[in-house]
Enzyme design. Structure first.
Site, PDB file in Angstrom:
ATOM      1  N   ALA A 160       0.954  -1.131   0.012  1.00 53.52           N
ATOM      2  CA  ALA A 160       0.085  -0.011  -0.037  1.00 53.52           C
ATOM      3  C   ALA A 160       0.954   1.228  -0.098  1.00 53.52           C
ATOM      4  O   ALA A 160       1.914   1.184   0.498  1.00 53.52           O
ATOM      5  CB  ALA A 160      -0.894   0.042   1.291  1.00 53.52           C
ATOM      6  N   GLY A 177       0.471  -5.052   0.860  1.00 58.34           N
ATOM      7  CA  GLY A 177      -0.465  -4.828   0.169  1.00 58.34           C
ATOM      8  C   GLY A 177      -0.461  -5.564  -1.074  1.00 58.34           C
ATOM      9  O   GLY A 177      -1.348  -6.105  -1.911  1.00 58.34           O
ATOM     10  N   GLU A 202      -0.652  -9.297  -0.468  1.00 61.21           N
ATOM     11  CA  GLU A 202      -2.155  -9.178  -0.333  1.00 61.21           C
ATOM     12  C   GLU A 202      -3.129  -9.204  -1.452  1.00 61.21           C
ATOM     13  O   GLU A 202      -3.837  -9.964  -1.548  1.00 61.21           O
ATOM     14  CB  GLU A 202      -2.826  -8.247   1.007  1.00 61.21           C
ATOM     15  N   GLU A 243       4.703  -4.943   7.142  1.00 65.30           N
ATOM     16  CA  GLU A 243       3.994  -3.927   7.807  1.00 65.30           C
ATOM     17  C   GLU A 243       4.393  -3.629   9.190  1.00 65.30           C
ATOM     18  O   GLU A 243       4.590  -2.472   9.831  1.00 65.30           O
ATOM     19  CB  GLU A 243       2.557  -3.795   7.655  1.00 65.30           C
TER      20      GLU A 243
HETATM   21  N1  CAA Z   1       4.613   3.467  -0.797  1.00 55.42           N
HETATM   22  C1  CAA Z   1       5.099   4.427  -1.368  1.00 55.42           C
HETATM   23  N2  CAA Z   1       6.159   4.352  -2.042  1.00 55.42           N
HETATM   24  C2  CAA Z   1       6.841   3.142  -2.181  1.00 55.42           C
HETATM   25  C3  CAA Z   1       6.631   2.119  -1.564  1.00 55.42           C
HETATM   26  C4  CAA Z   1       5.342   1.984  -0.867  1.00 55.42           C
HETATM   27  N3  CAA Z   1       4.990   0.837  -0.231  1.00 55.42           N
HETATM   28  N4  CAA Z   1       7.419   1.023  -1.896  1.00 55.42           N
HETATM   29  C5  CAA Z   1       8.421   1.847  -2.518  1.00 55.42           C
HETATM   30  N5  CAA Z   1       8.146   3.183  -2.809  1.00 55.42           N
HETATM   31  C6  CAA Z   1       8.798   4.247  -3.607  1.00 55.42           C
HETATM   32  C7  CAA Z   1       9.907   4.655  -2.866  1.00 55.42           C
HETATM   33  O1  CAA Z   1       9.611   5.662  -1.870  1.00 55.42           O
HETATM   34  C8  CAA Z   1      10.810   5.094  -3.979  1.00 55.42           C
HETATM   35  O2  CAA Z   1      10.192   6.441  -4.253  1.00 55.42           O
HETATM   36  P1  CAA Z   1      11.303   7.705  -4.282  1.00 55.42           P
HETATM   37  O3  CAA Z   1      12.201   7.566  -5.578  1.00 55.42           O
HETATM   38  O4  CAA Z   1      10.360   8.750  -4.624  1.00 55.42           O
HETATM   39  O5  CAA Z   1      12.103   7.859  -3.163  1.00 55.42           O
HETATM   40  C9  CAA Z   1      10.608   4.518  -5.108  1.00 55.42           C
HETATM   41  O6  CAA Z   1       9.334   3.658  -4.884  1.00 55.42           O
HETATM   42  C10 CAA Z   1      11.554   3.256  -5.290  1.00 55.42           C
HETATM   43  O7  CAA Z   1      11.664   2.655  -4.431  1.00 55.42           O
HETATM   44  P2  CAA Z   1      13.151   2.304  -3.529  1.00 55.42           P
HETATM   45  O8  CAA Z   1      13.977   3.504  -3.838  1.00 55.42           O
HETATM   46  O9  CAA Z   1      12.889   1.980  -1.889  1.00 55.42           O
HETATM   47  O10 CAA Z   1      13.681   0.917  -4.173  1.00 55.42           O
HETATM   48  P3  CAA Z   1      14.470  -0.445  -3.619  1.00 55.42           P
HETATM   49  O11 CAA Z   1      14.936  -1.008  -4.630  1.00 55.42           O
HETATM   50  O12 CAA Z   1      15.816   0.336  -3.012  1.00 55.42           O
HETATM   51  O13 CAA Z   1      13.877  -0.874  -2.507  1.00 55.42           O
HETATM   52  C11 CAA Z   1      11.672  -2.158  -1.635  1.00 55.42           C
HETATM   53  C12 CAA Z   1      12.706  -1.924  -2.840  1.00 55.42           C
HETATM   54  C13 CAA Z   1      12.567  -3.056  -0.667  1.00 55.42           C
HETATM   55  C14 CAA Z   1      10.529  -2.781  -2.066  1.00 55.42           C
HETATM   56  C15 CAA Z   1      11.476  -0.762  -0.822  1.00 55.42           C
HETATM   57  O14 CAA Z   1      11.109   0.261  -1.610  1.00 55.42           O
HETATM   58  C16 CAA Z   1      10.504  -1.053   0.285  1.00 55.42           C
HETATM   59  O15 CAA Z   1      10.977  -1.636   1.265  1.00 55.42           O
HETATM   60  N6  CAA Z   1       9.364  -0.516   0.134  1.00 55.42           N
HETATM   61  C17 CAA Z   1       8.292  -0.779   1.057  1.00 55.42           C
HETATM   62  C18 CAA Z   1       7.573  -2.113   1.474  1.00 55.42           C
HETATM   63  C19 CAA Z   1       6.654  -2.068   2.252  1.00 55.42           C
HETATM   64  O16 CAA Z   1       6.875  -1.724   3.617  1.00 55.42           O
HETATM   65  N7  CAA Z   1       5.327  -2.371   2.216  1.00 55.42           N
HETATM   66  C20 CAA Z   1       4.260  -2.372   3.111  1.00 55.42           C
HETATM   67  C21 CAA Z   1       3.505  -1.105   2.833  1.00 55.42           C
HETATM   68  S1  CAA Z   1       2.358  -0.896   3.984  1.00 55.42           S
HETATM   69  C22 CAA Z   1       0.926  -2.029   3.616  1.00 55.42           C
HETATM   70  O17 CAA Z   1       1.141  -2.633   2.533  1.00 55.42           O
HETATM   71  C23 CAA Z   1      -0.212  -2.134   4.423  1.00 55.42           C
HETATM   72  C24 CAA Z   1      -1.178  -3.183   4.208  1.00 55.42           C
HETATM   73  O18 CAA Z   1      -1.188  -4.248   4.604  1.00 55.42           O
HETATM   74  C25 CAA Z   1      -1.918  -3.017   3.001  1.00 55.42           C
END
Ligand code: CAA
Length: 257
Positions: free
Chosen positions: A65, A108, A111, A131
């Protein structure tokens, strides 16, 4: 129909939906939800379409998400709007659909993939519910669907530690139907979808409904539900055609009636 965050193509009887927010690794914001619910509703309503494939990019099916959209929300915002409830409209899709997952399927993203009728994974796929690292929990069904798919031990470990599962582990744990080379992912998923699209449509919907009932009922109720749907198919023209075609050693020609 064109959308802001997804691409939709019809390939014969198969609808291919591609998440298309590369700048955010396909993070699922409100616009993605609006686009997906509209695309799935249109797919379900279109008699020419029999199966769908939902995919992302090589790098990410979806990285979760959208954290930036959620970060400033209050409890009243989330609870009041019943945030994420819109995904119930995706899971209400009656026709079969497959998630084709390469790269990250986190939070998400994992999911959403688990809302599909089954997942085909690229060997590059990584599944996780991270999360907890954000001081929250799964909110789009992950604690329930992951537990049903892989059992309590792995689901609990993933939700509590945020550890990811690679494609091989996801296959051995029962999360994905099969793993294919990343370069073949969409072609393989489309092949499966075409096979499903070639089946009698009422039987395909009934099969989906009865397998899903296994997660909602007792064994006895589920077996009766299955039997009643099976009986019901004998009211269809396609059942007569399917059995006649077998006896006459020819392919069936379905009307969907
Ligand atoms: N939401 C918003 N933006 C996101 C995102 C997310 N879940 N995941 C990645 N992005 C964005 C980053 O902020 C980045 O944007 P900027 O260039 O503007 O900074 C861009 O996508 C590229 O991401 P990274 O630079 O982080 O890429 P990476 O290759 O270094 O890492 C990754 C990849 C390990 C997937 C890392 O992006 C990450 O950990 N993302 C978040 C994963 C996460 O925590 N997901 C759970 C979200 S909460 C949820 O989903 C609740 C639910 O139950 C529904």
């Amino acid at each position: 129909m064109s959308y802001e965050t997804i691409l939709v193509e019809q390939k014969g009887g198969v609808t291919l939906i591609t998440l298309n927010r590369p700048q955010a690794l396909n993070a699922l914001n409100s616009q993605v939800l609006a686009d997906l619910t509209d695309a799935f509703a249109k797919f379900d309503a279109d008699d020419s379409q029999r199966c769908a494939v939902l995919t992302g990019s090589e790098k990410a099916f979806a990285a979760g998400a959208d954290i930036k959209e959620m970060s400033s929300q209050s409890f009243a915002d989330m609870y009041g709007s019943n945030f994420f409830a819109g995904y119930d409209r995706v899971t209400a899709t009656r026709k079969p659909w497959i998630a084709a997952v390469a790269g990250w399927a986190l939070g998400g993203g994992c999911e959403l993939a688990m809302m599909a009728d089954f997942i085909i994974a690229a060997d590059s796929a990584k599944f996780g519910q991270p999360e907890i690292k954000l001081a929250v929990t799964p909110g789009m069904g992950g604690s329930q669907r992951l537990t049903r798919a892989v059992g309590k031990a792995k689901a609990m470990e993933m939700c509590l530690t945020g550890r990811n599962m690679d494609a091989a582990e996801a296959e051995s744990a029962g999360l994905v139907a099969r793993v294919v080379p990343a370069a073949d992912l969409v072609a393989e998923a489309l092949k499966s979808a075409e096979a499903i699209a070639g089946m009698a449509p009422l039987a395909a919907i009934a099969a989906k409904e009865m397998v899903n009932a296994a997660f909602e009922t007792t064994l006895q109720q589920g077996v009766v539900f299955e039997r009643r749907l099976f009986h019901g198919l004998f009211g269809s023209e396609d059942q007569k055609e399917g059995m006649a075609a077998f006896i006459e050693k020819r392919p069936g020609n379905w009307t969907g009636r």
